[in-house]
Motif scaffolding. Structure first.
Motif, mmCIF file in Angstrom:
data_model
loop_
_atom_site.group_PDB
_atom_site.id
_atom_site.type_symbol
_atom_site.label_atom_id
_atom_site.label_comp_id
_atom_site.label_asym_id
_atom_site.label_seq_id
_atom_site.Cartn_x
_atom_site.Cartn_y
_atom_site.Cartn_z
ATOM 1 N N ASP A 1 -9.934 0.462 11.595
ATOM 2 C CA ASP A 1 -8.735 0.672 12.403
ATOM 3 C C ASP A 1 -7.472 0.227 11.651
ATOM 4 O OD1 ASP A 1 -6.767 0.701 14.373
ATOM 5 O OD2 ASP A 1 -8.090 -0.124 15.906
ATOM 6 N N PHE A 2 -6.508 1.139 11.503
ATOM 7 C CA PHE A 2 -5.263 0.829 10.798
ATOM 8 C C PHE A 2 -4.382 -0.161 11.565
ATOM 9 C CE2 PHE A 2 -6.289 4.593 8.312
ATOM 10 C CZ PHE A 2 -5.881 4.213 7.048
ATOM 11 N N ARG A 3 -4.745 -0.482 12.791
ATOM 12 C CA ARG A 3 -3.972 -1.468 13.552
ATOM 13 C C ARG A 3 -4.367 -2.898 13.192
ATOM 14 N NH1 ARG A 3 -5.445 0.849 19.309
ATOM 15 N NH2 ARG A 3 -7.375 0.923 18.147
ATOM 16 N N LEU A 4 -5.480 -3.043 12.472
ATOM 17 C CA LEU A 4 -5.987 -4.370 12.143
ATOM 18 C C LEU A 4 -5.486 -4.858 10.787
ATOM 19 C CD1 LEU A 4 -9.718 -3.861 13.171
ATOM 20 C CD2 LEU A 4 -7.898 -4.916 14.525
ATOM 21 N N GLU B 1 2.098 9.142 6.881
ATOM 22 C CA GLU B 1 2.149 9.779 5.557
ATOM 23 C C GLU B 1 0.974 9.330 4.690
ATOM 24 O OE1 GLU B 1 5.826 9.433 3.415
ATOM 25 O OE2 GLU B 1 7.018 10.119 5.121
ATOM 26 N N LEU B 2 0.595 8.065 4.810
ATOM 27 C CA LEU B 2 -0.521 7.539 4.029
ATOM 28 C C LEU B 2 -1.804 8.300 4.357
ATOM 29 C CD1 LEU B 2 -1.500 5.282 2.045
ATOM 30 C CD2 LEU B 2 -2.098 3.965 4.082
ATOM 31 N N LYS B 3 -2.072 8.474 5.654
ATOM 32 C CA LYS B 3 -3.287 9.178 6.077
ATOM 33 C C LYS B 3 -3.305 10.623 5.582
ATOM 34 C CE LYS B 3 -4.033 6.549 10.333
ATOM 35 N NZ LYS B 3 -4.008 6.638 11.803
ATOM 36 N N GLN B 4 -2.129 11.218 5.417
ATOM 37 C CA GLN B 4 -2.026 12.610 4.976
ATOM 38 C C GLN B 4 -1.954 12.748 3.455
ATOM 39 O OE1 GLN B 4 1.454 13.850 7.129
ATOM 40 N NE2 GLN B 4 0.326 14.189 9.039
ATOM 41 N N SER B 5 -1.749 11.650 2.759
ATOM 42 C CA SER B 5 -1.597 11.664 1.310
ATOM 43 C C SER B 5 -2.893 12.092 0.614
ATOM 44 C CB SER B 5 -1.202 10.263 0.826
ATOM 45 O OG SER B 5 -1.411 10.120 -0.553
ATOM 46 N N GLY B 6 -2.774 13.085 -0.247
ATOM 47 C CA GLY B 6 -3.926 13.544 -1.023
ATOM 48 C C GLY B 6 -4.460 12.452 -1.936
ATOM 49 N N ALA B 7 -3.544 11.689 -2.542
ATOM 50 C CA ALA B 7 -3.961 10.608 -3.445
ATOM 51 C C ALA B 7 -4.754 9.555 -2.674
ATOM 52 C CB ALA B 7 -2.739 9.974 -4.107
ATOM 53 N N PHE B 8 -4.301 9.224 -1.467
ATOM 54 C CA PHE B 8 -5.001 8.235 -0.649
ATOM 55 C C PHE B 8 -6.375 8.775 -0.224
ATOM 56 C CE2 PHE B 8 -5.956 6.224 3.488
ATOM 57 C CZ PHE B 8 -6.031 4.900 3.071
ATOM 58 N N LYS B 9 -6.421 10.043 0.178
ATOM 59 C CA LYS B 9 -7.693 10.634 0.591
ATOM 60 C C LYS B 9 -8.692 10.629 -0.559
ATOM 61 C CE LYS B 9 -5.864 13.662 4.192
ATOM 62 N NZ LYS B 9 -5.576 15.058 4.562
ATOM 63 N N MET B 10 -8.232 10.971 -1.764
ATOM 64 C CA MET B 10 -9.121 10.952 -2.929
ATOM 65 C C MET B 10 -9.586 9.535 -3.251
ATOM 66 S SD MET B 10 -7.767 13.782 -5.677
ATOM 67 C CE MET B 10 -8.343 12.777 -7.001
ATOM 68 N N ALA B 11 -8.652 8.584 -3.212
ATOM 69 C CA ALA B 11 -8.967 7.196 -3.574
ATOM 70 C C ALA B 11 -9.932 6.555 -2.580
ATOM 71 C CB ALA B 11 -7.690 6.382 -3.674
ATOM 72 N N THR B 12 -9.916 7.017 -1.336
ATOM 73 C CA THR B 12 -10.758 6.399 -0.305
ATOM 74 C C THR B 12 -11.933 7.282 0.105
ATOM 75 O OG1 THR B 12 -9.286 7.235 1.430
ATOM 76 C CG2 THR B 12 -8.892 4.982 0.621
ATOM 77 N N ILE C 1 0.839 -1.204 0.000
ATOM 78 C CA ILE C 1 0.000 0.000 0.000
ATOM 79 C C ILE C 1 0.870 1.248 0.000
ATOM 80 C CG2 ILE C 1 -1.749 1.308 1.289
ATOM 81 C CD1 ILE C 1 -2.816 -1.286 0.006
ATOM 82 N N TYR C 2 1.929 1.245 0.796
ATOM 83 C CA TYR C 2 2.839 2.400 0.837
ATOM 84 C C TYR C 2 3.443 2.658 -0.551
ATOM 85 C CZ TYR C 2 2.813 1.913 5.993
ATOM 86 O OH TYR C 2 2.463 1.826 7.311
ATOM 87 N N ARG C 3 3.866 1.577 -1.236
ATOM 88 C CA ARG C 3 4.434 1.730 -2.585
ATOM 89 C C ARG C 3 3.388 2.287 -3.546
ATOM 90 N NH1 ARG C 3 6.692 -3.202 -1.363
ATOM 91 N NH2 ARG C 3 5.131 -4.319 -2.580
#
Length: 182
Positions: A87-90, A69-80, A58-60
Motif C-alpha cells: 500500500d502506497f499509503r504506508l 505519475e510514479l505508478k504510471q512511469s514506465g521506468a518505475f514499472k520496469m524497475a519493480t 523516490i520521485y526524484r
C-alpha cells in the motif's frame, strides 16, 4: 520533543490495577510513559526520514512529481516488475522503495546483529561493495575474490562455529554480481 499523553483507557486500567494491587498510581503512570516513549522511539528513530522525504527521493529518482505519475512511469514499472508493492499509503512501502532504489536509510546505517556485515543488513540491502568493504572505483577482480573468500570462511555452512547458509547465499549472490561488474 513529542508530548506523550496516556489514553483514557490506559488511565482507567491504571486505576483498576492500583485498586486491586500493591502498586501506586504514579508508579504505574511512570511505567506507562516509559513504554510509550520507548515505542515511539522505535517507530520514529531520531534520524528517520519522514514519509514526505522518502517520497521526494523516490520521485526524484524516477523523475516524477507525485505518486500517480510514479505508478504510471514506465521506468518505475520496469524497475519493480515482479515485486509486489504494498500500500502506497504506508511509510513502510516508501522505506522499502528507498532501500531498493536510493540508499541505506539513515537510521539503518552501521547496523549490528544477525545478517549485518560491515554495518549493512544483507537481508534488507543489496550493497555488495559495502558488504565486501571495497571501493568500486579502485577494487580489482582479485580484491573482490579476496573479500569473498574472507567472508566465505566465516559464513560458509560447513563452518561449524559461524556458518550460516542464508547469509552465505546472500554473500555468494553479491559476489556474482560484483564479478560481472568488473
Amino acid at each position: 520533543m513529542v508530548l506523550l499523553v496516556l489514553p483514557q483507557e490506559v488511565r482507567h486500567e491504571i486505576a483498576r490495577i492500583a485498586q486491586n494491587g500493591q502498586i501506586d498510581v504514579p508508579s504505574l503512570e511512570q511505567f506507562a510513559y516509559l513504554v510509550l516513549r520507548s515505542a515511539y522511539q522505535e517507530e520514529t528513530p531520531e534520524n528517520s526520514l519522514s514519509i514526505d522525504e522518502l517520497k521526494s527521493a523516490i520521485y526524484r529518482r524516477f523523475k516524477v512529481k507525485n505518486t500517480k505519475e510514479l505508478k504510471q512511469s514506465g521506468a518505475f514499472k520496469m524497475a519493480t516488475e515482479g515485486i509486489k508493492i504494498p500500500d502506497f499509503r504506508l511509510k513502510s512501502t516508501w522505506e522499502m522503495l528507498y532501500r531498493r532504489f536510493i540508499d541505506i536509510l539513515p537510521h539503518e546505517r552501521d547496523q549490528q546483529g544477525y545478517g549485518c556485515i560491515n554495518g549493512v543488513n544483507v537481508f534488507n540491502y543489496f550493497k555488495p561493495w559495502q558488504v565486501f568493504d571495497l571501493d568500486p572505483k579502485t577494487a580489482t577482480k582479485q580484491d573482490i575474490k579476496n573479500a569473498y573468500y574472507r567472508l566465505s570462511k566465516i559464513y560458509h555452512p560447513d563452518n561449524p562455529e559461524t556458518g550460516d547458509r542464508m547469509i552465505f547465499e546472500r554473500i555468494d549472490l553479491m559476489y556474482k554480481s560484483l564479478s560481472f561488474e568488473i
